[in-house]
Design an enzyme around this catalytic site. Structure first.
Site: not given
Length: 722
Positions: A66, A403, A433, A463, A496, A595, A623
């Site tokens: 991270n 993704r 990304r 997205h 997730y 979160r 998530h």
């Protein structure tokens, strides 16, 4: 439905400021400092002895990973803003320079805590568990000889020492590569410098030492042959430098690492081919401007100063450590076959109606179906597309991919569908990304299969998570849709928490059809029947959320029962935060579960004293996005892909979709949202000063771990129709 523990929230620590507008900077927490607090919570999981040992190692690896991304994206962006100016000031009004100074101040003690977590806690625990990471110098001659053989066969051939002198320019150092600064005493030239890249990516960071060379006679000092022994690759390389520099004296070798700017910008308006432009831009990530220098603390000042000057990194972004650099690589330890040191595996549940019905379309025709991953299997999502690919009555499939992951069964099914004569259109977001290269590979594979591939929209990232299947039934066309909060990625679906919904509701189907037309064509539609959509300048999501908050304010003013509960990954948007402040001023009870980043400051008397903010960091990455409004008993639940951040609301295509089925809506409220809000085991509560504290159970109550509860009750949210 406020959770039972809301009365335990700490009293306000702020005095009211009735004369200040709700956009006053003091009412907001800085986004970057809030992110550091989030990563602190990740580190706390690594320090938490309630987790199995290798799970704690995993959390420490995530902490460092991270931080790498934070430096590559956020810190690099602040440095650019400092020279070029910021497009928009953050709600707290901190300047880029002020933010960079505050980041350094907050990171320094955090990095010290992380280093201690490894050296004083995890490393000794690993040794006690029989997973030993040795220093090469501490091995005996037999053990060193065993590693020398590995070095000669696997490592030495791929090493390339690079000199730095008049005839050799300073070598390029790629982002996040691990390097050795080798100091050499040459008989002719005196003290010289050489850079040696440690071949990570080609080789594992942790090199296994053959167990049979260990003496098992003294297991307390040196565990025996049946256990796991490693050395770090850079330690092995540094201990064999005489092979690379024969005839000179190697004085010392010091590890160092450079982080470069990875937040590249693409001039989409000027690009004739977006895919090629993305490919070229991805390469910039390797060679972007240096942002951070990490060095071993034993490195002499003159060497560190030379590197700092060569990379042009300010002293405030030079970090030293007495432990290994690039600690995200310790994730490799989780591959050790030690199930006793990991979380207990579990079998995901499967909706009973899908177990009985071989035809997934027949099941969806009977009722809407909710999935909650990872507690529910991801297989139904894969089967939905696989069955559509092979069903002779299916005419078309349309899907968004953000993704995807490696070896994607979803993409394979879409290519099969095209081979079977279906009309298949896929929007692959190339600008996702750190997934750009992977998505480029899949986009090309889909194109080769004859799929209509769209690469996203100019200026926007797509997205939204949605898939639609058009099927011919009894002379009519029926649209089946799957919409969710997470990616179509079978790998991340195991770790997730995400919600997904199957439906053949005709209004939802018509909305998804219209949205796909807007994505693949030139439609400028902005209003939908059931969906709330953000679509750049045509988006209505912010006004949709704010309108619902205002509706709850009116309800509170008239009946006194206003209530809002929002669960998301991040809360940054100033307009949405101001609306929540207005709700609190009116007396609406607001429960937020955020979160990660939260810029809202709870507990300000008269401004946000009815707002409680908690964060869950645990075994699974939370998530899901759930937006709940009591609405006087006519409850509304929205699910979707969007957090309340400017980038989601202004620069992405996002969707929120309503849960129309009353039984599923009730299950989400009572069996999912309420349980998470009542967590007293892994939840932290946000204080007014931006810090977090553990939520504790009331005296005499057992702690409630919401993720453990979901595992124990998985499938309780599945509904059945007669």
């Amino acid at each position: 439905m406020p959770p039972d523990n809301t009365d335990n929230a700490p009293a306000s620590t702020q005095k009211p400021h009735p004369d200040l507008p709700l956009d006053a900077p003091r009412y907001y927490i800085n986004r970057e400092l809030s992110w550091i607090q989030f990563n602190r919570r990740v580190l706390e999981e690594a320090q938490d002895h309630r987790h199995p040992l290798l799970e704690r190692v995993k959390f420490l690896s995530i902490f460092w990973s991270n931080l790498d991304e934070f430096m590559m994206i956020r810190v690099s962006g602040l440095r650019r803003q400092r020279t070029r100016g910021a497009l928009e000031a953050p709600p707290d009004r901190m300047t880029p320079t002020e933010q960079l100074t505050a980041i350094r101040q907050d990171l320094t003690p955090l990095l010290e805590d992380a280093a201690r977590c490894w050296s004083e806690d995890l490393l000794p625990e690993l040794i006690r568990a029989g997973i030993c990471i040795h220093r090469h110098r501490d091995l005996d001659p037999d053990q060193k000889r065993a590693l020398e053989d590995y070095f000669e066969r696997k490592v030495f051939p791929v090493l390339t020492p690079l000199a730095f002198d008049v005839g050799h320019p300073f070598p390029f150092v790629s982002s996040l590569s691990l390097n050795l600064a080798v100091i050499i005493n040459d008989p002719e030239r005196g003290t010289v410098f050489s850079r040696l890249k440690v071949p990570l990516g080609v080789l594992q960071r942790l090199v296994r030492v053959p167990g049979d060379v260990f003496d098992a006679k003294d297991p307390e000092d040196l565990p025996g042959a049946n256990l796991d022994h490693f050395v770090f690759l850079e330690d092995l390389v540094a201990s064999n430098l005489n092979r690379l520099y024969p005839g000179v004296e190697v004085v010392a070798a010091y590890p160092f690492r450079v982080t470069r700017d990875a937040d590249f910008e693409i001039e989409e308006d000027e690009a004739s081919d977006l895919l090629t432009a993305i490919e070229e831009s991805v390469e910039l990530r390797r060679i972007g401007s240096p942002v951070r220098l990490e060095a071993d603390c034993s490195m002499p000042a003159w060497v560190r100063e030379m590197l700092t000057a060569k990379f042009g990194v300010p002293q405030s972004l030079v970090f030293t450590s007495d432990g290994p650099l690039g600690m995200a690589d310790i994730m490799e330890l989780t591959a050790v076959d030690r199930p006793d040191l990991k979380d207990q595996p579990f079998l995901p549940s499967y909706p009973p109606i899908l177990s009985r019905e071989e035809d997934i379309f027949a099941a969806i025709k009977k009722q809407d179906i909710l999935l909650y991953h990872p507690y529910d299997s991801f297989t139904p999502v894969i089967n939905f597309i696989k069955q559509a690919a092979n069903d002779p009555d299916v005419l078309a499939i349309k899907q968004t991919l953000y993704r995807v992951g490696l070896n994607s069964p979803i993409v394979e099914a879409l290519m099969d569908a095209r081979m079977n004569g279906k009309q298949v259109a896929v929007l692959v977001e190339l600008k996702a990304r750190f997934d750009e290269e992977n998505n480029i590979v899949w986009a090309r594979a889909l194109e080769r299969a004859g799929v209509h591939v769209v690469y996203g929209l100019v200026g926007l990232k797509v997205h939204a998570k949605m898939c639609m299947v058009v099927r011919r039934e009894a002379g009519a066309l029926v649209t089946y849709t799957h919409m969710g909060t997470g990616n179509y990625n079978a790998g991340t679906a195991r770790v997730y928490t995400d919600l997904g919904l199957f439906t053949c509701n005709p209004e939802i189907g018509a909305d998804v059809t219209d949205l796909f037309n807007a994505l693949t064509g030139y439609s400028r539609k902005s209003r939908y029947r059931r969906l709330i959509v953000s679509h750049g300048s045509m988006g209505t999501m912010r006004e949709g959320i704010v309108a619902r908050i205002e509706r709850e304010i009116r309800r509170q003013q008239e009946f006194g029962d206003g209530y809002i509960a929002l669960k998301m990954n991040a809360l940054v948007d100033r307009d949405c935060i101001m609306a929540l402040y207005r709700a609190s001023e009116a007396g609406v009870t607001v429960d937020l579960q955020v979160r990660g980043i939260c810029c809202l400051r709870p507990g300000i008397s008269g401004v946000s004293d009815t707002i409680t903010v908690t964060s869950l960091v645990g075994r699974f990455l939370e998530h899901s996005r759930i937006y709940y409004f009591r609405n006087g008993g006519d409850e509304e639940v929205l699910l979707g892909s969007a957090d309340l951040m400017p980038r989601n609301l202004d620069r992405r295509v996002e969707t929120l979709f309503p849960v129309i089925d009353p039984e599923i809506r009730e299950a989400i409220i009572n069996d999912i949202l309420r349980v998470h809000l009542r967590d007293t085991a892994i939840a932290r509560r946000l204080n007014c000063d931006g810090t977090y504290e553990r939520v504790r159970p009331a005296p005499g109550e057992e702690p409630l771990n919401s993720q453990d509860w979901m595992l124990a009750h998985r499938g309780i949210w599945h509904t059945e129709r007669e």
